[in-house]
Motif scaffolding. Sequence first.
Motif, PDB file in Angstrom:
ATOM      1  N   TRP A 124      53.123   6.586 -11.662  1.00  0.00           N
ATOM      2  CA  TRP A 124      53.217   5.020 -10.887  1.00  0.00           C
ATOM      3  C   TRP A 124      54.165   6.027  -9.838  1.00  0.00           C
ATOM      4  CZ3 TRP A 124      53.253   1.360  -8.405  1.00  0.00           C
ATOM      5  CH2 TRP A 124      53.745   0.086  -7.639  1.00  0.00           C
ATOM      6  N   ASN A 125      54.010   5.722  -8.739  1.00  0.00           N
ATOM      7  CA  ASN A 125      55.671   6.704  -7.275  1.00  0.00           C
ATOM      8  C   ASN A 125      55.791   4.940  -6.983  1.00  0.00           C
ATOM      9  OD1 ASN A 125      52.495   5.352  -6.522  1.00  0.00           O
ATOM     10  ND2 ASN A 125      52.535   7.863  -5.714  1.00  0.00           N
ATOM     11  N   GLY A 126      56.449   4.200  -7.163  1.00  0.00           N
ATOM     12  CA  GLY A 126      55.894   2.967  -6.134  1.00  0.00           C
ATOM     13  C   GLY A 126      58.023   3.009  -5.877  1.00  0.00           C
ATOM     14  N   THR A 127      58.760   3.713  -7.088  1.00  0.00           N
ATOM     15  CA  THR A 127      59.625   4.299  -7.155  1.00  0.00           C
ATOM     16  C   THR A 127      60.267   5.127  -6.221  1.00  0.00           C
ATOM     17  OG1 THR A 127      59.374   5.520  -9.324  1.00  0.00           O
ATOM     18  CG2 THR A 127      59.921   3.016  -9.547  1.00  0.00           C
ATOM     19  N   THR A 128      59.593   5.668  -5.346  1.00  0.00           N
ATOM     20  CA  THR A 128      60.076   6.346  -4.066  1.00  0.00           C
ATOM     21  C   THR A 128      60.698   5.703  -3.520  1.00  0.00           C
ATOM     22  OG1 THR A 128      58.029   8.350  -4.977  1.00  0.00           O
ATOM     23  CG2 THR A 128      58.374   7.790  -2.219  1.00  0.00           C
ATOM     24  N   VAL A 129      60.892   4.088  -3.445  1.00  0.00           N
ATOM     25  CA  VAL A 129      61.634   3.670  -2.307  1.00  0.00           C
ATOM     26  C   VAL A 129      63.189   3.760  -2.952  1.00  0.00           C
ATOM     27  CG1 VAL A 129      61.573   2.053  -3.427  1.00  0.00           C
ATOM     28  CG2 VAL A 129      61.710   1.676  -1.217  1.00  0.00           C
ATOM     29  N   LEU A 158      62.577  13.731   2.311  1.00  0.00           N
ATOM     30  CA  LEU A 158      63.197  12.153   2.285  1.00  0.00           C
ATOM     31  C   LEU A 158      62.147  12.039   3.695  1.00  0.00           C
ATOM     32  CD1 LEU A 158      65.598   9.948   1.867  1.00  0.00           C
ATOM     33  CD2 LEU A 158      66.669  11.084   3.944  1.00  0.00           C
ATOM     34  N   LEU A 159      62.148  12.538   4.672  1.00  0.00           N
ATOM     35  CA  LEU A 159      60.651  12.537   5.704  1.00  0.00           C
ATOM     36  C   LEU A 159      59.358  12.059   5.666  1.00  0.00           C
ATOM     37  CD1 LEU A 159      60.412  11.970   8.230  1.00  0.00           C
ATOM     38  CD2 LEU A 159      59.726  14.336   8.697  1.00  0.00           C
ATOM     39  N   ASN A 160      59.250  12.896   4.357  1.00  0.00           N
ATOM     40  CA  ASN A 160      58.439  13.182   3.817  1.00  0.00           C
ATOM     41  C   ASN A 160      57.545  11.253   3.366  1.00  0.00           C
ATOM     42  OD1 ASN A 160      57.048  15.263   4.271  1.00  0.00           O
ATOM     43  ND2 ASN A 160      57.213  16.460   2.835  1.00  0.00           N
ATOM     44  N   ALA A 161      58.483  10.818   1.960  1.00  0.00           N
ATOM     45  CA  ALA A 161      58.846  10.121   1.153  1.00  0.00           C
ATOM     46  C   ALA A 161      58.508   8.960   2.620  1.00  0.00           C
ATOM     47  CB  ALA A 161      60.477   9.999   0.598  1.00  0.00           C
ATOM     48  N   GLY A 162      58.928   9.388   3.228  1.00  0.00           N
ATOM     49  CA  GLY A 162      59.389   7.582   4.570  1.00  0.00           C
ATOM     50  C   GLY A 162      57.582   7.877   4.862  1.00  0.00           C
ATOM     51  N   GLU A 163      56.764   8.478   5.013  1.00  0.00           N
ATOM     52  CA  GLU A 163      55.330   8.685   5.114  1.00  0.00           C
ATOM     53  C   GLU A 163      54.219   7.659   4.085  1.00  0.00           C
ATOM     54  OE1 GLU A 163      54.169   9.053   7.896  1.00  0.00           O
ATOM     55  OE2 GLU A 163      55.361  10.463   9.068  1.00  0.00           O
ATOM     56  N   PHE A 164      55.603   8.432   2.941  1.00  0.00           N
ATOM     57  CA  PHE A 164      53.960   7.435   1.887  1.00  0.00           C
ATOM     58  C   PHE A 164      54.448   6.152   1.093  1.00  0.00           C
ATOM     59  CE2 PHE A 164      55.060   5.981  -2.262  1.00  0.00           C
ATOM     60  CZ  PHE A 164      54.070   6.183  -3.081  1.00  0.00           C
ATOM     61  N   ILE A 165      55.776   6.292   1.976  1.00  0.00           N
ATOM     62  CA  ILE A 165      55.809   4.435   1.991  1.00  0.00           C
ATOM     63  C   ILE A 165      55.284   3.901   3.231  1.00  0.00           C
ATOM     64  CG2 ILE A 165      58.216   2.461   2.076  1.00  0.00           C
ATOM     65  CD1 ILE A 165      60.066   4.343   1.517  1.00  0.00           C
ATOM     66  N   ASP A 167      52.420   4.457   4.414  1.00  0.00           N
ATOM     67  CA  ASP A 167      50.683   4.891   4.271  1.00  0.00           C
ATOM     68  C   ASP A 167      50.019   4.096   2.908  1.00  0.00           C
ATOM     69  OD1 ASP A 167      50.890   6.467   6.209  1.00  0.00           O
ATOM     70  OD2 ASP A 167      50.717   8.331   4.535  1.00  0.00           O
ATOM     71  N   ASN A 168      51.339   3.165   2.579  1.00  0.00           N
ATOM     72  CA  ASN A 168      51.233   2.501   1.037  1.00  0.00           C
ATOM     73  C   ASN A 168      51.891   1.214   1.578  1.00  0.00           C
ATOM     74  OD1 ASN A 168      50.035   4.365  -1.327  1.00  0.00           O
ATOM     75  ND2 ASN A 168      51.184   6.212   0.357  1.00  0.00           N
ATOM     76  N   PRO A 169      50.852   0.181   2.278  1.00  0.00           N
ATOM     77  CA  PRO A 169      51.247  -1.353   2.171  1.00  0.00           C
ATOM     78  C   PRO A 169      51.198  -2.261   1.380  1.00  0.00           C
ATOM     79  CG  PRO A 169      49.553  -0.936   3.766  1.00  0.00           C
ATOM     80  CD  PRO A 169      49.924   0.095   3.133  1.00  0.00           C
ATOM     81  N   PHE A 170      50.427  -1.975   0.359  1.00  0.00           N
ATOM     82  CA  PHE A 170      50.178  -2.420  -1.060  1.00  0.00           C
ATOM     83  C   PHE A 170      50.894  -2.306  -1.698  1.00  0.00           C
ATOM     84  CE2 PHE A 170      48.522  -2.463  -5.063  1.00  0.00           C
ATOM     85  CZ  PHE A 170      47.878  -3.876  -5.148  1.00  0.00           C
ATOM     86  N   ILE A 171      52.359  -1.476  -1.697  1.00  0.00           N
ATOM     87  CA  ILE A 171      53.304  -1.246  -2.286  1.00  0.00           C
ATOM     88  C   ILE A 171      54.146  -2.690  -1.548  1.00  0.00           C
ATOM     89  CG2 ILE A 171      54.883   0.214  -3.818  1.00  0.00           C
ATOM     90  CD1 ILE A 171      52.773   2.057  -3.863  1.00  0.00           C
ATOM     91  N   TYR A 172      54.054  -1.846  -0.365  1.00  0.00           N
ATOM     92  CA  TYR A 172      55.921  -2.209   0.338  1.00  0.00           C
ATOM     93  C   TYR A 172      55.788  -3.637   1.289  1.00  0.00           C
ATOM     94  CZ  TYR A 172      56.840   2.605  -2.338  1.00  0.00           C
ATOM     95  OH  TYR A 172      56.779   3.472  -3.063  1.00  0.00           O
ATOM     96  N   SER A 173      54.070  -3.768   1.766  1.00  0.00           N
ATOM     97  CA  SER A 173      54.746  -4.399   2.891  1.00  0.00           C
ATOM     98  C   SER A 173      54.301  -5.777   2.224  1.00  0.00           C
ATOM     99  CB  SER A 173      53.674  -4.800   3.432  1.00  0.00           C
ATOM    100  OG  SER A 173      53.568  -5.220   4.591  1.00  0.00           O
ATOM    101  N   ARG A 174      55.591  -6.793   2.847  1.00  0.00           N
ATOM    102  CA  ARG A 174      54.618  -8.105   2.821  1.00  0.00           C
ATOM    103  C   ARG A 174      53.981  -9.404   3.997  1.00  0.00           C
ATOM    104  NH1 ARG A 174      56.233  -8.009  -2.373  1.00  0.00           N
ATOM    105  NH2 ARG A 174      55.626 -10.592  -3.115  1.00  0.00           N
ATOM    106  N   LYS A 175      53.530  -8.554   4.729  1.00  0.00           N
ATOM    107  CA  LYS A 175      53.140  -9.288   6.417  1.00  0.00           C
ATOM    108  C   LYS A 175      52.183  -9.245   6.448  1.00  0.00           C
ATOM    109  CE  LYS A 175      53.448  -4.850   9.877  1.00  0.00           C
ATOM    110  NZ  LYS A 175      53.302  -4.124   8.482  1.00  0.00           N
ATOM    111  N   ARG A 176      51.183  -8.037   5.248  1.00  0.00           N
ATOM    112  CA  ARG A 176      49.819  -8.789   5.800  1.00  0.00           C
ATOM    113  C   ARG A 176      49.303  -9.819   5.144  1.00  0.00           C
ATOM    114  NH1 ARG A 176      51.551  -3.169   6.640  1.00  0.00           N
ATOM    115  NH2 ARG A 176      50.816  -2.107   8.352  1.00  0.00           N
ATOM    116  N   LYS A 177      48.157  -9.812   5.933  1.00  0.00           N
ATOM    117  CA  LYS A 177      47.333 -11.650   5.368  1.00  0.00           C
ATOM    118  C   LYS A 177      46.062 -10.973   3.960  1.00  0.00           C
ATOM    119  CE  LYS A 177      50.047 -14.780   7.330  1.00  0.00           C
ATOM    120  NZ  LYS A 177      51.323 -15.996   6.273  1.00  0.00           N
TER     121      LYS A 177
END
Length: 488
Positions: A124-129, A158-165, A167-177
């Motif tokens: 699990w890598n969601g804790t990257t945030v 840090l920049l690479n971590a931002g790219e990961f966030i 690229d992974n809306p499944f973990i971090y986004s709440r705007k996609r229906k």
Amino acid sequence: MRNMFFIMILFYVSFLSGQARNVNGNSFDNSLRCEADKLLTKWMDTFLTYQCIHPDSALDGGVLCPACARMHGRIGDAVLPLMYLAEKTGNHKYLLGAKRLMAWMENVHRPDGSWMNDVHISDWNGTTVFASIALYEALHYHGHLLDDSTRNHWKQQLLNAGEFIMDNPFIYSRKRKGMRNMNVNYSASATYALYAIGELCNRPDFKMEAREIAAGLKSYFTGNNCFLYGEGPNISSETSNGCRPVDLLYNIEESLPNMAYYAVMANDTELLSLVERSMNTHLEFMLPDGAWDNSWGTRSFKWTYWGGRTSDGFMGGYYLMAARHPEYLEAIHRNIRLQDEATHGGLLYGGMHYLASGIPPCIHHTFGHAKALASFLELPPVKINSSGSLPRDAVYGMKYFKDIRTWLLSQGAWRATFTGYDAEYKVKGTHPMGGALSLLWHAQAGPVFAATMNQYKLIEAPNMQSNTRKYLMGGTPRVELIQDGVAY
């Protein structure tokens, strides 16, 4: 750019405080900061004694947990408190400890820019945030202490971590229906992480994504009491009791503070207003001794009385809003005092009776809450007096919170919580509900009853301290019937 965040916070604090600002308040703030500094130093000095020196890079710089007998993948969060103390004290051991810690984090760093939560236990890598936020604040406030090579390497990570966030809306986004979202603490925290990295690394696309995620989060506050919901798998509809999945500790120790940081940076006044209302609601659940009453929350299996097992802490986010809420200062003061009481041998124990019970301390509690304490100490003083009281100090009889179907009782020296909250987490049948007495507290005795899982299960095994006792018993008072092997 380094001073821009300070300027925005100072402006906002000044705007909120109005006539509440006074010279006498500075003495309370100084006293509070001295307490926090003392506790933070105690924690991090002990933390460094567990840092390994070894020729093998898989061990060198890592921190061995005395309770779990392994190295937690999130120890990199301690980079912020170590860098804070390096600047404050001028002691090179903290800077060296931070650099060695981040070097060990290469063991959990992945090619996609993320950091894994654990070593060889979970991918699990969601804790990257959360790692990103700690590293951003360490660079933002103290990056000038580093040599160019180290600073540039950390900034690239840090920049690479931002790219990961991104690229992974499944973990971090709440705007996609139509997308099954993760727990809300990830998307709530992504607002701050992405906006902050966008500022530091000149990435407008990161800041735009943060704004879009924040816009989606505004519908995740309940209508009556303004609880932030989403800590659980079932978010699309209400339960039979009209509830949504809410967890007090993940809200106050991660989601609300990080959204507050984002809202101040991005000048998102609409979200900040919602966060403020929600903070007020959540503060109703702080006990007079500074403990957080999460006896009813969806993830109460990680409740540690003074806070949450793997969440960070509420101090920084609440301090941002303290200029017109002096009770927030009082809450911070009492919680710091409680955490100090739960600290023995320099480590924060998982409960007030762990030491007496012979249960060792998991170091996760210490480094997670040290990170939150440092975030609070980085903020400029608000210079107001504490209110000297909390909502639950008052003897008010009963308060009903419809959105979580929970009642708070306050009579004389007694405080009690009764819950009919029926929004469960991933494992059914473990949560107290049905009108259970989930907490009974007395001014002299402290907690008399405190809810536990109905059946003890390691719901998040890598993130929970295992219990080796032979006999385990549910701590929630209830009437129980066992018929044909089924407990009712």
